[in-house]
Design an enzyme around this catalytic site. Structure first.
Site, PDB file in Angstrom:
ATOM      1  N   GLY A  11       5.440  12.329   2.416  1.00 58.40           N
ATOM      2  CA  GLY A  11       4.438  13.086   3.432  1.00 58.40           C
ATOM      3  C   GLY A  11       3.180  12.283   3.186  1.00 58.40           C
ATOM      4  O   GLY A  11       2.101  12.742   3.421  1.00 58.40           O
ATOM      5  N   SER A  12       2.964  10.817   2.684  1.00 64.18           N
ATOM      6  CA  SER A  12       1.753  10.566   2.605  1.00 64.18           C
ATOM      7  C   SER A  12       1.275  10.117   3.951  1.00 64.18           C
ATOM      8  O   SER A  12      -0.204  10.053   4.012  1.00 64.18           O
ATOM      9  CB  SER A  12       1.815   9.224   1.697  1.00 64.18           C
ATOM     10  OG  SER A  12       2.424   8.219   2.309  1.00 64.18           O
ATOM     11  N   ASN A  13       1.957   9.638   5.082  1.00 65.61           N
ATOM     12  CA  ASN A  13       1.375   9.595   6.451  1.00 65.61           C
ATOM     13  C   ASN A  13       1.019  10.483   6.795  1.00 65.61           C
ATOM     14  O   ASN A  13      -0.163  10.586   7.548  1.00 65.61           O
ATOM     15  CB  ASN A  13       2.340   8.800   7.145  1.00 65.61           C
ATOM     16  CG  ASN A  13       2.520   7.065   6.901  1.00 65.61           C
ATOM     17  OD1 ASN A  13       1.473   6.513   7.362  1.00 65.61           O
ATOM     18  ND2 ASN A  13       3.517   6.699   6.249  1.00 65.61           N
ATOM     19  N   ARG A  64      23.515  17.709  17.206  1.00 57.42           N
ATOM     20  CA  ARG A  64      22.137  17.025  17.017  1.00 57.42           C
ATOM     21  C   ARG A  64      21.308  17.566  18.022  1.00 57.42           C
ATOM     22  O   ARG A  64      20.021  17.818  18.187  1.00 57.42           O
ATOM     23  CB  ARG A  64      22.027  15.476  17.120  1.00 57.42           C
ATOM     24  CG  ARG A  64      22.531  14.876  15.792  1.00 57.42           C
ATOM     25  CD  ARG A  64      22.627  13.543  15.958  1.00 57.42           C
ATOM     26  NE  ARG A  64      21.571  12.849  16.507  1.00 57.42           N
ATOM     27  CZ  ARG A  64      21.636  11.868  17.210  1.00 57.42           C
ATOM     28  NH1 ARG A  64      22.721  11.302  17.686  1.00 57.42           N
ATOM     29  NH2 ARG A  64      20.485  11.357  17.762  1.00 57.42           N
ATOM     30  N   ASN A 106       5.702   7.187  16.133  1.00 55.28           N
ATOM     31  CA  ASN A 106       6.416   6.772  14.938  1.00 55.28           C
ATOM     32  C   ASN A 106       5.506   5.623  14.274  1.00 55.28           C
ATOM     33  O   ASN A 106       5.217   4.719  14.836  1.00 55.28           O
ATOM     34  CB  ASN A 106       7.779   6.476  15.135  1.00 55.28           C
ATOM     35  CG  ASN A 106       8.588   6.063  13.858  1.00 55.28           C
ATOM     36  OD1 ASN A 106       8.413   7.142  12.971  1.00 55.28           O
ATOM     37  ND2 ASN A 106       9.582   4.981  13.885  1.00 55.28           N
ATOM     38  N   HIS A 108       6.504   2.789  11.370  1.00 58.00           N
ATOM     39  CA  HIS A 108       7.696   2.229  10.643  1.00 58.00           C
ATOM     40  C   HIS A 108       7.301   0.894   9.699  1.00 58.00           C
ATOM     41  O   HIS A 108       6.300   0.254  10.317  1.00 58.00           O
ATOM     42  CB  HIS A 108       8.742   1.508  11.641  1.00 58.00           C
ATOM     43  CG  HIS A 108       9.851   1.035  10.965  1.00 58.00           C
ATOM     44  ND1 HIS A 108      10.810   1.700  10.448  1.00 58.00           N
ATOM     45  CD2 HIS A 108      10.273  -0.150  10.863  1.00 58.00           C
ATOM     46  CE1 HIS A 108      11.734   0.702   9.852  1.00 58.00           C
ATOM     47  NE2 HIS A 108      11.257  -0.221  10.352  1.00 58.00           N
TER      48      HIS A 108
HETATM   49  C1  GAR Z   1       6.763   5.161   5.373  1.00 58.61           C
HETATM   50  O1  GAR Z   1       7.062   4.054   4.727  1.00 58.61           O
HETATM   51  C2  GAR Z   1       7.193   5.288   6.800  1.00 58.61           C
HETATM   52  O2  GAR Z   1       6.665   4.173   7.369  1.00 58.61           O
HETATM   53  C3  GAR Z   1       8.817   4.995   6.744  1.00 58.61           C
HETATM   54  O3  GAR Z   1       8.958   6.095   5.641  1.00 58.61           O
HETATM   55  C4  GAR Z   1       7.792   6.126   4.925  1.00 58.61           C
HETATM   56  C5  GAR Z   1       7.799   7.636   4.673  1.00 58.61           C
HETATM   57  O4  GAR Z   1       6.578   7.752   3.736  1.00 58.61           O
HETATM   58  N1  GAR Z   1       9.180   5.407   7.964  1.00 58.61           N
HETATM   59  C6  GAR Z   1      10.577   4.809   8.285  1.00 58.61           C
HETATM   60  O5  GAR Z   1      11.161   3.903   7.741  1.00 58.61           O
HETATM   61  C7  GAR Z   1      10.781   5.210   9.770  1.00 58.61           C
HETATM   62  N2  GAR Z   1      12.167   4.407  10.025  1.00 58.61           N
HETATM   63  P1  GAR Z   1       5.708   9.016   3.760  1.00 58.61           P
HETATM   64  O6  GAR Z   1       6.584  10.114   3.728  1.00 58.61           O
HETATM   65  O7  GAR Z   1       5.052   9.011   2.542  1.00 58.61           O
HETATM   66  O8  GAR Z   1       5.104   8.921   4.983  1.00 58.61           O
END
Ligand code: GAR
Length: 201
Positions: A11-13, A64, A106, A108
């Site tokens: 959950g940092s983003n 889904r 999103n 990535h």
């Molecule tokens: C982040 O690096 C995000 O870009 C990636 O998962 C991580 C989640 O970190 N997302 C993907 O790979 C999507 N395909 P977070 O939970 O700390 O935000």
């Protein structure tokens, strides 16, 4: 603009987005966080920041599509107008995309269309890339695809490991995601075909 955030893990983003909403860098309000994983650390962080956070169990749905219908109902109930995927690791269905057409975004950790999917940082390292980065994009049905809103680059150093590279990327992710969502919330992107433009650049 009311923002809903979907998460699966740390959950940092999500945290960066919530902070930016709360201190006014994003002209929006994070109204709900939903995780498809009960153990996601993001849920507790969101609650501590005063945002409603809930786990929705994919296993308690027949398909889904059925799960995504429940997800849409929960987001609409909260008044969500923009959906941010922030480390949400479940593929969304067409019904979900139709319900929020053009309003799902999103982040990535690669320069898409290179290295979609899991372990994007490791994929870039193993390929031998000298530069990688992160991408904020509108969400289409295929994994990690859709019109690109913004990208940032990060050099790959000779002694980088997956962890060191991921850490440097994450700093850029937080900055880029906040900037892109801020522009989206202020309706500052226009789309011509697949090409997104903003009046800033
Ligand atoms: C982040 O690096 C995000 O870009 C990636 O998962 C991580 C989640 O970190 N997302 C993907 O790979 C999507 N395909 P977070 O939970 O700390 O935000």
């Amino acid at each position: 603009m009311k923002i809903g955030i979907l998460v699966s893990g740390r959950g940092s983003n999500m945290e960066a987005l919530i902070h930016a909403c709360q201190d006014g860098r994003i002209d929006g309000q994070a109204v709900v966080v939903i995780s498809d994983r009960a153990e996601a650390g993001a849920l507790e962080i969101a609650r501590q920041l005063g945002v409603e956070a809930r786990f929705m169990d994919p296993k308690s749905h027949d398909s889904r599509e059925a799960f995504d219908r429940s997800l849409v109902d929960a987001l609409k109930e909260a008044g969500v107008e923009l959906v941010c995927l922030a480390g949400y690791m479940k593929l969304v269905t067409q019904a979900f995309i139709d319900a929020f057409a053009g309003r799902i975004v999103n982040i990535h950790p690669s320069l898409l269309p290179s290295f979609p999917g899991l372990c994007a940082q490791q994929q870039a390292l193993e390929y031998g890339c000298k530069v990688t980065g992160c991408t904020v994009h509108l969400v289409e049905l295929a994994m990690d695809s859709g019109p690109i809103l913004m990208q940032a680059t990060v050099p790959i150093l000779d002694d980088d490991t997956e962890q060191s590279l991921s850490e440097r990327l994450l700093v850029e992710e937080h900055r880029l995601y906040v900037e892109a969502v801020s522009l989206l919330a202020s309706h500052r992107f226009t789309l011509e075909g697949r090409r997104a433009r903003t009046d800033l650049r």
